[in-house]
Design a protein around this motif. Sequence first.
Motif, PDB file in Angstrom:
ATOM      1  N   PRO A   1     -16.555   3.699   7.999  1.00  0.00           N
ATOM      2  CA  PRO A   1     -16.637   3.008   9.300  1.00  0.00           C
ATOM      3  C   PRO A   1     -15.774   1.755   9.322  1.00  0.00           C
ATOM      4  O   PRO A   1     -15.477   1.158   8.288  1.00  0.00           O
ATOM      5  CB  PRO A   1     -18.130   2.637   9.406  1.00  0.00           C
ATOM      6  CG  PRO A   1     -18.831   3.558   8.445  1.00  0.00           C
ATOM      7  CD  PRO A   1     -17.867   3.806   7.329  1.00  0.00           C
ATOM      8  N   VAL A   2     -15.384   1.363  10.539  1.00  0.00           N
ATOM      9  CA  VAL A   2     -14.664   0.105  10.721  1.00  0.00           C
ATOM     10  C   VAL A   2     -15.543  -0.914  11.432  1.00  0.00           C
ATOM     11  O   VAL A   2     -15.127  -2.045  11.661  1.00  0.00           O
ATOM     12  CB  VAL A   2     -13.362   0.320  11.527  1.00  0.00           C
ATOM     13  CG1 VAL A   2     -12.399   1.211  10.765  1.00  0.00           C
ATOM     14  CG2 VAL A   2     -13.658   0.906  12.901  1.00  0.00           C
ATOM     15  N   ALA A   3     -16.756  -0.512  11.786  1.00  0.00           N
ATOM     16  CA  ALA A   3     -17.721  -1.398  12.439  1.00  0.00           C
ATOM     17  C   ALA A   3     -19.106  -0.791  12.257  1.00  0.00           C
ATOM     18  O   ALA A   3     -19.245   0.313  11.729  1.00  0.00           O
ATOM     19  CB  ALA A   3     -17.398  -1.570  13.919  1.00  0.00           C
ATOM     20  N   ALA A   4     -20.127  -1.514  12.681  1.00  0.00           N
ATOM     21  CA  ALA A   4     -21.498  -1.024  12.555  1.00  0.00           C
ATOM     22  C   ALA A   4     -21.648   0.315  13.281  1.00  0.00           C
ATOM     23  O   ALA A   4     -21.084   0.523  14.350  1.00  0.00           O
ATOM     24  CB  ALA A   4     -22.475  -2.043  13.129  1.00  0.00           C
ATOM     25  N   LYS A   5     -22.453   1.219  12.703  1.00  0.00           N
ATOM     26  CA  LYS A   5     -22.593   2.573  13.242  1.00  0.00           C
ATOM     27  C   LYS A   5     -23.902   2.790  13.985  1.00  0.00           C
ATOM     28  O   LYS A   5     -24.199   3.922  14.386  1.00  0.00           O
ATOM     29  CB  LYS A   5     -22.497   3.591  12.095  1.00  0.00           C
ATOM     30  CG  LYS A   5     -21.118   3.695  11.463  1.00  0.00           C
ATOM     31  CD  LYS A   5     -20.071   4.218  12.444  1.00  0.00           C
ATOM     32  CE  LYS A   5     -20.384   5.581  12.989  1.00  0.00           C
ATOM     33  NZ  LYS A   5     -20.333   6.648  11.970  1.00  0.00           N
ATOM     34  N   VAL A   6     -24.700   1.755  14.173  1.00  0.00           N
ATOM     35  CA  VAL A   6     -25.964   1.885  14.905  1.00  0.00           C
ATOM     36  C   VAL A   6     -26.026   0.792  15.964  1.00  0.00           C
ATOM     37  O   VAL A   6     -25.346  -0.224  15.857  1.00  0.00           O
ATOM     38  CB  VAL A   6     -27.188   1.786  13.966  1.00  0.00           C
ATOM     39  CG1 VAL A   6     -27.142   2.878  12.902  1.00  0.00           C
ATOM     40  CG2 VAL A   6     -27.261   0.428  13.306  1.00  0.00           C
ATOM     41  N   PRO A   7     -26.840   0.982  17.013  1.00  0.00           N
ATOM     42  CA  PRO A   7     -26.873   0.008  18.105  1.00  0.00           C
ATOM     43  C   PRO A   7     -27.669  -1.248  17.766  1.00  0.00           C
ATOM     44  O   PRO A   7     -28.474  -1.254  16.834  1.00  0.00           O
ATOM     45  CB  PRO A   7     -27.555   0.787  19.243  1.00  0.00           C
ATOM     46  CG  PRO A   7     -28.439   1.768  18.536  1.00  0.00           C
ATOM     47  CD  PRO A   7     -27.675   2.169  17.301  1.00  0.00           C
ATOM     48  N   GLU A   8     -27.430  -2.278  18.558  1.00  0.00           N
ATOM     49  CA  GLU A   8     -28.269  -3.468  18.485  1.00  0.00           C
ATOM     50  C   GLU A   8     -29.646  -3.113  19.025  1.00  0.00           C
ATOM     51  O   GLU A   8     -29.795  -2.232  19.886  1.00  0.00           O
ATOM     52  CB  GLU A   8     -27.642  -4.593  19.303  1.00  0.00           C
ATOM     53  CG  GLU A   8     -28.342  -5.930  19.156  1.00  0.00           C
ATOM     54  CD  GLU A   8     -28.387  -6.405  17.715  1.00  0.00           C
ATOM     55  OE1 GLU A   8     -29.403  -6.128  17.048  1.00  0.00           O
ATOM     56  OE2 GLU A   8     -27.412  -7.024  17.257  1.00  0.00           O
ATOM     57  N   ILE A   9     -30.666  -3.794  18.518  1.00  0.00           N
ATOM     58  CA  ILE A   9     -32.034  -3.491  18.935  1.00  0.00           C
ATOM     59  C   ILE A   9     -32.368  -4.296  20.181  1.00  0.00           C
ATOM     60  O   ILE A   9     -32.503  -5.514  20.131  1.00  0.00           O
ATOM     61  CB  ILE A   9     -33.034  -3.801  17.802  1.00  0.00           C
ATOM     62  CG1 ILE A   9     -32.603  -3.082  16.521  1.00  0.00           C
ATOM     63  CG2 ILE A   9     -34.431  -3.376  18.222  1.00  0.00           C
ATOM     64  CD1 ILE A   9     -32.395  -1.606  16.686  1.00  0.00           C
ATOM     65  N   THR A  10     -32.494  -3.583  21.269  1.00  0.00           N
ATOM     66  CA  THR A  10     -32.817  -4.185  22.560  1.00  0.00           C
ATOM     67  C   THR A  10     -33.983  -3.412  23.176  1.00  0.00           C
ATOM     68  O   THR A  10     -34.441  -2.411  22.625  1.00  0.00           O
ATOM     69  CB  THR A  10     -31.610  -4.110  23.513  1.00  0.00           C
ATOM     70  OG1 THR A  10     -31.305  -2.723  23.759  1.00  0.00           O
ATOM     71  CG2 THR A  10     -30.381  -4.779  22.902  1.00  0.00           C
ATOM     72  N   VAL A  11     -34.437  -3.863  24.334  1.00  0.00           N
ATOM     73  CA  VAL A  11     -35.491  -3.139  25.047  1.00  0.00           C
ATOM     74  C   VAL A  11     -35.019  -1.727  25.387  1.00  0.00           C
ATOM     75  O   VAL A  11     -35.781  -0.752  25.275  1.00  0.00           O
ATOM     76  CB  VAL A  11     -35.893  -3.892  26.332  1.00  0.00           C
ATOM     77  CG1 VAL A  11     -36.850  -3.048  27.171  1.00  0.00           C
ATOM     78  CG2 VAL A  11     -36.540  -5.237  25.985  1.00  0.00           C
ATOM     79  N   MET A  12     -33.749  -1.581  25.766  1.00  0.00           N
ATOM     80  CA  MET A  12     -33.217  -0.264  26.091  1.00  0.00           C
ATOM     81  C   MET A  12     -33.226   0.656  24.874  1.00  0.00           C
ATOM     82  O   MET A  12     -33.451   1.870  24.998  1.00  0.00           O
ATOM     83  CB  MET A  12     -31.796  -0.393  26.649  1.00  0.00           C
ATOM     84  CG  MET A  12     -31.183   0.925  27.086  1.00  0.00           C
ATOM     85  SD  MET A  12     -32.122   1.763  28.389  1.00  0.00           S
ATOM     86  CE  MET A  12     -31.630   0.794  29.815  1.00  0.00           C
ATOM     87  N   PHE A  13     -32.984   0.094  23.694  1.00  0.00           N
ATOM     88  CA  PHE A  13     -33.045   0.907  22.478  1.00  0.00           C
ATOM     89  C   PHE A  13     -34.417   1.558  22.338  1.00  0.00           C
ATOM     90  O   PHE A  13     -34.534   2.757  22.080  1.00  0.00           O
ATOM     91  CB  PHE A  13     -32.758   0.040  21.243  1.00  0.00           C
ATOM     92  CG  PHE A  13     -33.005   0.754  19.929  1.00  0.00           C
ATOM     93  CD1 PHE A  13     -32.009   1.524  19.346  1.00  0.00           C
ATOM     94  CD2 PHE A  13     -34.245   0.667  19.289  1.00  0.00           C
ATOM     95  CE1 PHE A  13     -32.242   2.192  18.145  1.00  0.00           C
ATOM     96  CE2 PHE A  13     -34.486   1.328  18.089  1.00  0.00           C
ATOM     97  CZ  PHE A  13     -33.475   2.092  17.520  1.00  0.00           C
TER      98      PHE A  13
END
Length: 270
Positions: free
Chosen positions: A12-24
């Motif tokens: 990977p060249v960046a994080a492969k999972v999303p930020e943890i938000t309410v939408m997550f």
Amino acid sequence: MTSDRRRVFAEPVAAKVPEITVMFWLVKLLTTAGGEATSDYLSLYSHLVGGAVETGLLVIGLLWQFRVRRYTAAAYWFLAYAIAIFGTGVSDTLHLVVGIPYAGTTLLWAVVLAGVLAAWYRSERTLSIHSIVTRRREMFYWATVFATFALGTALGDFTATTLGLGYLSSVVLFLVIIMIPLVAWRLGLNAVIAFWAAYVVTRPLGASVADYVSKAPSISGAGFGDGRTALVATLAVAACVAWLAVTRRDIQQPTGPARTAQRVQPAETP
């Protein structure tokens, strides 16, 4: 051969999972519910055909997710949904075909989950989702996700049927349980521990919701049907993922530890 493999599954060249938000958390609950209903719907006709479809979706999801080199909402959530469906099918097969009681499958998947987390931490010294910037950590992450889905399926069925709570009471039970890590985090619990505790509980919560909505009233459900429940959940997930892809509000910002762990790669469009 080696160069081809590196090109297909490069680091990977960046994080492969999303930020943890309410939408997550919303999409996570929708995928757990949809995965439960979809797997149950497929198994109504043929375990063999259903298993083939679930395996095919999983393979497509893995290839797509591991081919991209940074987090992409569509690839990530497609794989999460595929694992939700596949994990439900595997867990149900152990009970319905192999004959392991729900208490046994719940214990089995709890041990598997604990083993994966222990191996991940022993190898990487972190379980933080902000550290998923290498292929090895990503593999540990998705192995953990699979174990949580399988465990949640078994646990939801265990409370609803073996303990006799029914689906709606199981929903209430897991709603209460999922509040515990949130409150504990507010009171100072380590964020990584709180995240994974809540993540594990989303699966039996979502599965119990799907079972309550879809199953017949004779077994404590609302009778909406597996197919219709799966369709509604899938459309809801698709809408949410489209919104995330457009707004990009779930993209992680690079952190110090993540930058250190990340390997330097040539610029490349994922």
